[in-house]
Each structure stands twice: as structure tokens, then as C-alpha cells.
Design an enzyme around this catalytic site. Structure first.
Site, PDB file in Angstrom:
ATOM      1  N   ASP A  59      -7.886  -5.439   0.052  1.00 58.49           N
ATOM      2  CA  ASP A  59      -8.352  -6.300  -1.048  1.00 58.49           C
ATOM      3  C   ASP A  59      -7.954  -7.758  -0.882  1.00 58.49           C
ATOM      4  O   ASP A  59      -8.374  -8.603  -1.669  1.00 58.49           O
ATOM      5  CB  ASP A  59      -7.778  -5.767  -2.369  1.00 58.49           C
ATOM      6  CG  ASP A  59      -8.334  -4.397  -2.682  1.00 58.49           C
ATOM      7  OD1 ASP A  59      -7.540  -3.459  -2.865  1.00 58.49           O
ATOM      8  OD2 ASP A  59      -9.563  -4.254  -2.687  1.00 58.49           O
ATOM      9  N   HIS A  91       0.859  -1.193   0.000  1.00 57.59           N
ATOM     10  CA  HIS A  91       0.000   0.000   0.000  1.00 57.59           C
ATOM     11  C   HIS A  91       0.894   1.240   0.000  1.00 57.59           C
ATOM     12  O   HIS A  91       1.947   1.243   0.632  1.00 57.59           O
ATOM     13  CB  HIS A  91      -0.893   0.018   1.246  1.00 57.59           C
ATOM     14  CG  HIS A  91      -2.073   0.910   1.104  1.00 57.59           C
ATOM     15  ND1 HIS A  91      -1.994   2.270   1.338  1.00 57.59           N
ATOM     16  CD2 HIS A  91      -3.337   0.661   0.725  1.00 57.59           C
ATOM     17  CE1 HIS A  91      -3.172   2.810   1.117  1.00 57.59           C
ATOM     18  NE2 HIS A  91      -4.009   1.859   0.740  1.00 57.59           N
TER      19      HIS A  91
END
Ligand code: SDX
Length: 429
Positions: free
Chosen positions: A364, A306
Site C-alpha cells: 500500500d 506487515h
């Protein structure tokens, strides 16, 4: 504003720039006068060190793995709130009282139907079109159906457009799903809550009434809450940039949908589940870890890493717990995909490559396992992300439109093309 300044020395010149502080998080150097003072631009492709706006909506501390919606920690909201209440919070800045919540619930509920003509708009798509392609088209087309809420200078129209977007996205998403499987569209029901209504529109058929499982509906609502907003991510920045030109809100949200589709962003949930299925069994994990580390292989572990979180994504933690709960409820024990996911997470988090780069599972990584267990095809995963993120996009768009400092976004560049040159006739080339 602070009394702190940043000094930039270029040659024999020292330039001072004000340092601004927010309520929490890093200070910023206000470089709006940089070009006028120095004739230079900053250079920051990917905006890794650039604050593009002021905002009071969502705060992320990537090192602590902290996510706040209007100051409230995501784990508290996940446990105690619900998606529609979170929508109110993100839009208006405070948690609603009972009367405010009831009024907002009724307002959204009564806007869940779409213009009947939109049904014909779907007919133009191939049945096998990716639902995100349909969403991108239909959301943009809303400007062709709701002309009375496209004037962004009118606060009343901005408000009704916001409510319409939040209320109709689930209906539009469910219609995209039904169209892709050749089943008739199902109208919303005003007696169901937001998540239950969405599941009803996706899984009901005229031949029999779909009975919403409250635990599944709660998991769906939780997934919507976890995906509602996330500061200035790629799709939100796209919405803001589109909105900075005074484009209508439907066009701006359609731009956000298009950006979210990318596998590096919202498309990662679909890509992550496909990756877990491609790995298939725990013994094949080392092969994929090696590929993820190989600079000559474009493969990345989808659902990992991320830009901001350099610790656990707090949403992934909640999502992992929910995945186990939903699978247990559905009696799906020893789910091979979940086993691969848990083993992959463990192996990756012990590997120096991932540790050194602070790569952790993100939102996700587990969401696809839950969505597949609920009954959605992988092609619908990013659509569900878009349904949830609509309130974040709209809240950020409203904040930008209402900002007195609003200017059209127009970045510059470092040009490395050809200097000026004269046209050469084709005979001489
Ligand atoms: C979302 O921004 C948001 O808030 C987004 C989001 C939201 O709610 O809106 O949180 C939703 O988009 C989550 C992210 C979903 N995407 C994925 O899961 C796709 C896989 N992840 C990567 O593509 C990547 O981690 C990004 C795109 C998410 C972040 O990329 P960055 O910040 O630009 O980091 P990078 O690509 O510069 O990576 C740094 C290093 C590189 O190695 P080196 O060049 O330093 O040797 O880490 C490596 C990368 O190769 N790396 C990975 C990796 N992610 C980064 N290596 C293997 N697998 C990965 N997943």
C-alpha cells in the site's frame, strides 16, 4: 501427514498431537482433538500462530519476501502475465492454454454488464457517500439481482457466481466512482481488455470518447495482478468464515469488502497517501517518524509493516518501479509525494525501531502515488483493491466450499466476565 508428533505435557499427563506438513512452509500441529483430550483451548487473538485451513492457492514466505500464486512467483507474473490470466490461474490452478484463455476472456467479458435495475439502487446513496460504503452495499445487493447463482450446493451456480463477481466488480466500482462525481454511468465495452475497460468506465463521458493510454492500462492491470490474492489475510479469512455458514457468494464477498475497508488492511493505501500529503515535505519526516515510534501516539506509518512479511513486500518493489514509470510517462517529474515516500522509506529503513521490528514498505505504500497520477481520488483506492482481490476471495471461497473437511467456523474464547449470578430486582440495586 508426517510421522512426527508434538507432545504437550499438562500436569502429569502427556498428550500427543500429529504434525502435518504442506508442500512448502511451516509444519502445523493438528490440535483438533485438544479440547476433547485436555478440556483446554489454545489462545491466539489475531491468529499470529494459527493455520485456519488447508490451501493450494497462494504461498507467502515472509522472511524471504516471496509471494507465489499457484507456485508462480509474483515478479514473474507481474512481468509476463496479465490480470485476467492470473484470474484463471488462481481459480483453476494452472496457466491456461490459448483456447482456454480465449474462452475465459469471452466468458468474463460477456458478464461485465450489471442488471439495469442496479442503476436505481445507487440512487439511494448520498452523492458524497464514501465509494467503499457504496461497494459494501451494492455487492451485498447482488444476491437480490442474481438469485439463479446463489445455491452453493450446485457447482454450476458456484461457477457462474464466480464469473459474475469477477466480471461485474469493475463495473460496480466504476459506477460508484461516477455516482460520487455526478457523472452518468458508462457501460462496459466488449472490445477492451479488463484494465482498459475499467479505465473507460471510470473516465469516459458521453461528451467525448476516453482514449485509453496503453501504458496507463498496463500499470492498472499490473496493480490488479499484484493485489489479486494474498493467502489468509483478514478480508479473505472473513470471506471464508462467512462462507463456512453456507451464505451465498455475494454476501461472502460483501463481507470481504467491508473488512478490506479498514485502514489496517486494504484502507491503508488511502491512508498512506493521505499521510504522505500530510507530511508534505521531506524536512517534516523526522516529526512523523518520532510519532510512529511514540507508544502514546496511535499514529503508525501507513503502508509500513506487515503481519507476514518481515522482509520487503515483493509487491512494493514492483509498485515502486511502476510509480516512477507512470509519473515519468505523465511528465510528472519531481512529484513531491513520491519524493517524500522515497525519503521516508530510506530514513525508516535506517532507523533501529523499524529495523528491529522488521517493518518494511508494503503493497500500500506506493500504490496510492500511481493511482493518484492515473486520476483516481484517494477515496477510490480501496475500491480498486477490492476489484483486484475479488478473484482471490472467490478462489479461496470455492476452495473452502469444495473442501470435504469443511465445517462452520466457530472459535471459542477465554472468558473473563462475571460468573453465574442471580437477577437483582431494581429496588435492591
Ligand atoms: C495489507 O495480511 C495481508 O496479507 C494484508 C495485505 C493483503 O494483501 O491482503 O498484505 C494488505 O493489509 C497490508 C498492510 C496494510 N496496513 C498498513 O500499512 C497499516 C500500518 N501497518 C500496521 O498497522 C501493521 O504493520 C499491520 C497491521 C500491517 C501488521 O500488524 P501486526 O502484524 O499485528 O504487527 P503489530 O501491530 O503487532 O506490530 C509489531 C510492532 C509493534 O511495536 P511493539 O509493540 O513491538 O513495540 O511494530 C509496530 C507496532 O507498534 N508497528 C508499527 C507499524 N506497524 C507495526 N509502528 C509504526 N508504524 C507501523 N506501520
Amino acid at each position: 501427514m508426517t510421522d512426527k508428533v508434538a507432545k504437550l505435557v499438562i500436569g502429569d499427563q502427556t498428550h500427543e498431537f500429529p504434525v502435518l506438513s504442506g508442500t512448502v512452509g511451516p509444519d502445523v500441529i493438528d490440535i483438533r482433538s485438544l479440547y476433547a483430550k485436555t478440556g483446554m483451548f489454545t489462545y491466539d487473538p489475531g491468529f499470529t500462530s494459527t493455520a485456519a485451513c488447508d490451501s493450494a492457492i497462494t504461498y507467502i514466505d515472509g522472511d524471504k519476501g516471496e509471494l507465489l500464486y499457484r507456485g508462480y512467483p509474483i515478479d514473474q507474473l507481474a512481468e509476463k502475465s496479465n490480470y485476467l490470466e492470473v484470474c484463471y490461474l488462481l481459480l483453476y490452478g494452472e496457466l491456461p492454454n490459448k483456447a482456454q484463455m480465449a474462452e475465459f476472456d469471452t466468458l468474463v467479458t460477456r458478464h461485465t454488464m450489471v442488471h439495469e435495475q442496479m442503476h436505481y439502487f445507487y440512487r439511494g446513496f448520498r452523492r458524497d457517500a464514501h465509494p467503499m460504503a457504496v461497494m459494501t452495499g451494492v455487492v451485498g445487493a447482488m444476491a437480490a439481482f442474481y438469485h439463479d447463482s446463489t445455491d452453493i450446493t450446485d457447482p454450476q451456480q458456484r461457477e457462474i457466481a464466480s464469473i459474475r463477481m469477477i466480471a461485474k466488480m469493475p463495473t460496480i466500482a466504476a459506477m460508484a466512482y461516477k455516482y460520487s462525481i455526478g457523472q452518468p454511468f458508462v457501460y462496459p465495452r466488449n472490445d477492451l481488455d479488463f484494465a482498459s475497460n475499467f479505465l473507460h468506465m471510470c473516465f469516459s463521458v458521453p461528451a467525448e470518447q476516453f482514449k485509453v493510454n496503453p501504458t496507463i492500462a498496463k500499470a492498472m492491470d499490473l496493480i490488479f495482478t499484484l493485489h489479486a490474492d494474498h493467502e489468509q489475510n483478514a478480508s479473505t479469512s472473513t470471506v471464508r468464515l462467512a462462507g463456512s455458514s453456507d451464505a451465498n457468494p455475494f454476501a461472502c464477498i460483501a463481507a470481504g469488502v467491508a473488512c478490506l475497508w479498514g485502514p489496517a488492511h486494504g484502507g491503508a493505501n488511502e491512508a498512506a497517501l493521505n499521510m504522505l500529503k500530510e507530511i508534505g515535505t521531506v524536512d517534516r519526516i523526522p516529526e512523523f517518524i518520532a510519532r510512529a515510534k511514540d507508544k502514546n501516539d496511535p499514529f503508525k506509518l501507513m503502508g509500513f509493516g506487515h503481519r507476514v512479511y518481515k522482509n520487503f513486500d515483493p509487491r512494493a518493489t514492483v509498485m515502486q518501479a511502476t510509480a516512477k514509470e507512470v509519473l515519468d510517462l505523465l511528465g510528472v517529474h519531481n512529484n513531491p509525494t513520491l519524493q517524500v515516500a522515497q525519503a521516508l522509506e530510506k530514513i525508516a529503513l535506517e532507523d533501529p525501531y523499524f529495523i528491529d521490528r522488521k517493518l518494511y514498505p508494503n503493497v500500500d505504500f506506493y500504490s496510492g502515488i500511481i493511482l493518484e497520477a492515473i486520476g483516481f481520488p484517494t477515496s477510490m483506492f480501496t475500491v480498486l483493491f477490492a476489484v483486484a482481490r475479488t478473484v482471490g476471495w472467490i478462489a479461496q471461497w470455492k476452495e473452502m466450499i469444495g473442501d470435504p473437511q469443511k465445517k462452520i467456523g466457530r472459535p471459542r474464547q477465554l472468558y473473563n466476565g462475571s460468573p453465574a449470578r442471580d437477577y437483582a430486582e431494581i429496588t435492591g440495586r
